[in-house]
Scaffold this active site. Structure first.
Site, PDB file in Angstrom:
ATOM      1  CG  ASP A   1      -2.030  49.573   6.036  1.00  0.00           C
ATOM      2  OD1 ASP A   1      -1.337  48.552   6.015  1.00  0.00           O
ATOM      3  OD2 ASP A   1      -2.185  50.328   5.058  1.00  0.00           O
TER       4      ASP A   1
ATOM      5  CD  GLU B   1       2.086  47.591   7.901  1.00  0.00           C
ATOM      6  OE1 GLU B   1       2.274  46.464   7.414  1.00  0.00           O
ATOM      7  OE2 GLU B   1       1.337  48.440   7.385  1.00  0.00           O
TER       8      GLU B   1
END
Length: 702
Positions: free
Chosen positions: A349, A385
């Site tokens: 993330d 990401e």
């Protein structure tokens, strides 16, 4: 209740965490700035403190001690003494019980109250005023864990990247509405391990499940006050422990069993991990673990004002991966999940944040270097990401070799083409070929682009065709949250519609997007439930919706349209699996001649002629064909695929470009998923509006 000694033995500074050796437990915790750290022991429920013992030794900034005769199941926490001086970055407060950053299992739930804060909320001095109330009754505790498990003949599938098909799912939302499962198992790893769950994934052609965060996390205070929850789980409390609610019986073996059964079915398990920030938020947040153990080491603080946090994540804090012990914690966490749970990969993330050094994002940062040289982690699937919210935070395509990246440009381009935006052919062409404009450097391959048309963050695929605007009122933020640019279309009616023409058009667009996804170079990712027409009612930021808005409605699987859609997705996966030209592992640039007048990739208009500059520059062009060719079966056979895309509102006839010694057959018509494959009667093909037609060509006699 067991009797504990008055003092601990010295023990060892390694490994970090609470480690049972069969005779006792060694405790080791990092703090560079503490003056003293006490080990606090609790009864099995975690409600009553039964002993408080100072760690007797500190070696190289590791505080450690050994408790003879202690066993797994022992409940514990820490208290750290040191300066409470926020202006210098120090926030020690021995009145606050702290969770071990290496705790592998938790007991107890967080109970929000003012006692969680290291300062006294409401004080005129703000966070400069130390709070002296004991927080032990309100915080989760660590549990000494025995992580052994009989893995039998378990083997990682090690699916090659070009053959990988990812299925992104939320452990809880995946099975909360599974009426065929015992109530206690719904929303847990036990449901994920259920044979029917795995069989469904196998039939869909899934080769890897990407689990949204399973690390133990907490619900934000502002959500609790609204009666909501942090459903997605991007709010980590413990990087080594699974979310307790995902374990139906509290045993770590439940996750291990799920992984073993998925592996037996040939499915890899990738974890979505949140190492960029923690749940302690900014300087006004609670003191639960890292902040109280060594705030100045664990977090990135403003150099000119260490009272404040650098907030490139948008969550209030950023983990300080430039500190060697903090980087070690993250690496140890990944190794723990890889070795204890046989996890096959990680999706990071806000991965750009993990690569930040003093000068900003650096693909050669300590974090990336540590992973790339690690003998365990470097061999797993690694996905980033590639953005955060800080300066220069959008880093798509800029990660180092060895990493794949979520490609949001792919999502936006595919949506814009099929929803009717102008001037999309050039960008769509780049996305169909693995986004070579972004990834073709440093010997990277097309599979570095993780392609998706929908993910947990944003509209579901169904909602891309149902809603033009977001509908996030249920989040309690007056519809201000979530993306404003969704590149979607409602096709005439906002939300569900009984109009048959609208429903047919929506179905066509969904199937065309899915066909585009599975026929593009790169790694396809399907959002769980999209194969069943799952809708979130237009909510494009359902992070706080732990309810039927987010949970998959398995009753929909029985509806005829959704049965057809599920079979269609399985068919797309089979086409990709069986035809290498749909998943080429090299970037194609039209420079390699596979046979006379047959290049590895070529672009055509609907007349079967090569695309010329004026075609590419026409903003209203919504017709495009791409032919890819290569050797298959060990190089003995030439295969070609011809993908014809009609994004216009009118049906159109495409002419098949001439080729030597190739026999063409229809493989797919997305407008009619029940149309059977078959040979071609002529060199023209009818491509209905909002549809993809795929032909497969092979050498005569193959």
């Amino acid at each position: 209740m067991a009797r504990f000694p008055d003092r601990l033995e010295p023990g060892r500074p390694d490994p970090l965490g609470a480690t049972w050796d069969g005779l006792g437990v060694n405790f080791a915790v990092f703090s560079a700035n503490a003056d003293r750290i006490d080990l606090c022991l609790f009864d099995h429920s975690g409600r009553r403190q039964v002993a408080r013992l100072p760690l007797p030794e500190c070696t190289d900034e590791i505080w450690h001690g050994y408790l003879p005769d202690a066993r797994p199941g022992l409940v514990y926490g820490y208290r750290a003494e040191g300066p409470y001086d926020p202006r210098r970055g120090h926030r020690f407060n021995a009145h606050k019980l702290l969770l071990d950053p290496y705790a592998k299992r938790l007991v107890g739930e967080l109970k929000w109250s003012d006692v969680l804060y290291g300062y006294r909320p409401g004080s005129a001095k703000g966070d400069l005023s130390q709070d002296r109330r004991d927080s032990a009754a309100a915080v989760p505790k660590g549990v000494v864990a025995d992580c052994t498990f009989n893995w039998g003949e378990d083997r990682r599938p090690h699916t090659p990247w070009p053959r990988t098909v990812i299925y992104e799912l939320h452990v809880r939302g995946f099975s909360m509405r599974r009426d065929d499962l015992p109530l206690a198992e719904r929303g847990t790893f036990a449901a994920l391990a259920d044979a029917r769950s795995i069989d469904r994934m196998v039939k869909l052609g899934v080769t890897a499940v990407e689990l949204m965060p399973v690390h133990a996390a907490i619900n934000d205070h502002f959500l609790v006050k609204k009666g909501l929850a942090n459903y997605w789980g991007y709010n980590t409390l413990a990087f080594f422990a699974p979310q307790p609610g995902f374990l139906s019986d509290g045993a770590l073996s439940e996750l291990q069993t799920a992984v073993r059964r998925l592996h037996a079915a040939g499915i890899e398990v990738v974890l979505d991990v949140v190492y960029n920030h923690t749940c302690e938020a900014d300087e006004t947040g609670p003191t639960l673990s890292f902040r109280g153990l060594d705030n100045a080491s664990y977090y990135r603080l403003h150099p000119d004002d260490p009272r404040r946090y650098i907030n490139d994540t948008g969550t209030g804090n950023s983990v300080n991966l430039s500190h060697p012990r903090v980087l070690q914690m993250v690496m140890d966490s990944m190794r723990h999940w890889a070795e204890t749970f046989h996890i096959d990969g990680f999706r990071f993330d806000l991965g750009a944040n993990l690569g930040r050094e003093q000068g900003g994002f650096d693909p050669n940062s300590g974090f990336f270097d540590a992973i790339r040289q690690d003998p365990v982690i470097s061999r797993l699937k690694l996905i980033s990401e590639p953005w955060d919210l800080g300066p220069g935070g959008y880093q798509l395509g800029n990660h180092p070799p060895g990493f794949a990246e979520w490609n949001d440009k792919y999502r936006d381009s595919v949506r814009r083409f099929w929803c009717g935006d102008a001037h999309q052919c050039p960008d769509l062409a780049a996305r169909l070929t693995g986004s070579s404009d972004l990834f073709d450097h440093h010997k990277r391959r097309p599979f570095a682009s993780v392609n998706f048309v929908a993910a947990h963050d944003g509209f579901t695929l169904e909602d891309v065709t149902r809603y033009r605007e977001k509908h996030n009122a249920a989040n309690g933020e007056e519809n201000r949250d979530g993306h404003n640019e969704n590149f979607s279309s409602n096709w005439g009616v906002e939300g569900p519609s009984d109009d048959l023409a609208i429903r047919v058009k929506r179905g066509r667009v969904k199937r065309a997007m899915l066909a585009t996804l599975y026929c593009s170079l790169g790694t396809p990712m399907l959002l769980a439930g999209d194969e069943l027409g799952r809708s979130q009612g237009g909510n494009n930021n359902a992070y706080a919706q732990d309810n039927e808005t987010s949970w998959i409605d398995w009753a929909k699987a029985a509806e005829p349209d959704n049965r057809d859609l599920e079979r269609y997705v399985a068919r797309l996966a089979a086409l990709r699996r069986n035809h290498p030209t749909l998943r080429a592992d090299r970037f194609l640039h039209g420079r390699n001649e596979i046979a006379p007048n047959l290049l590895d990739i070529e672009w055509f208009n609907e007349a079967g002629s090569a695309m010329e500059p004026e075609h590419w520059q026409n903003p209203e062009r919504r017709l495009l064909a791409v032919r890819r060719a290569g050797f298959v079966n060990g190089g003995g056979t030439i295969e070609a695929s011809l993908m014809m895309l009609n994004g216009s509102v009118e049906d159109c006839e495409f002419r098949v470009p001439p080729t030597n010694n190739l026999h063409w057959a229809l493989a797919l018509d997305s407008s009619d998923p029940n149309r059977l494959p078959g040979g071609m009667a002529s060199d023209t093909v009818a491509v209905p509006s909002h549809a993809v037609v795929l032909l497969i060509g092979q050498q005569n006699g193959a």
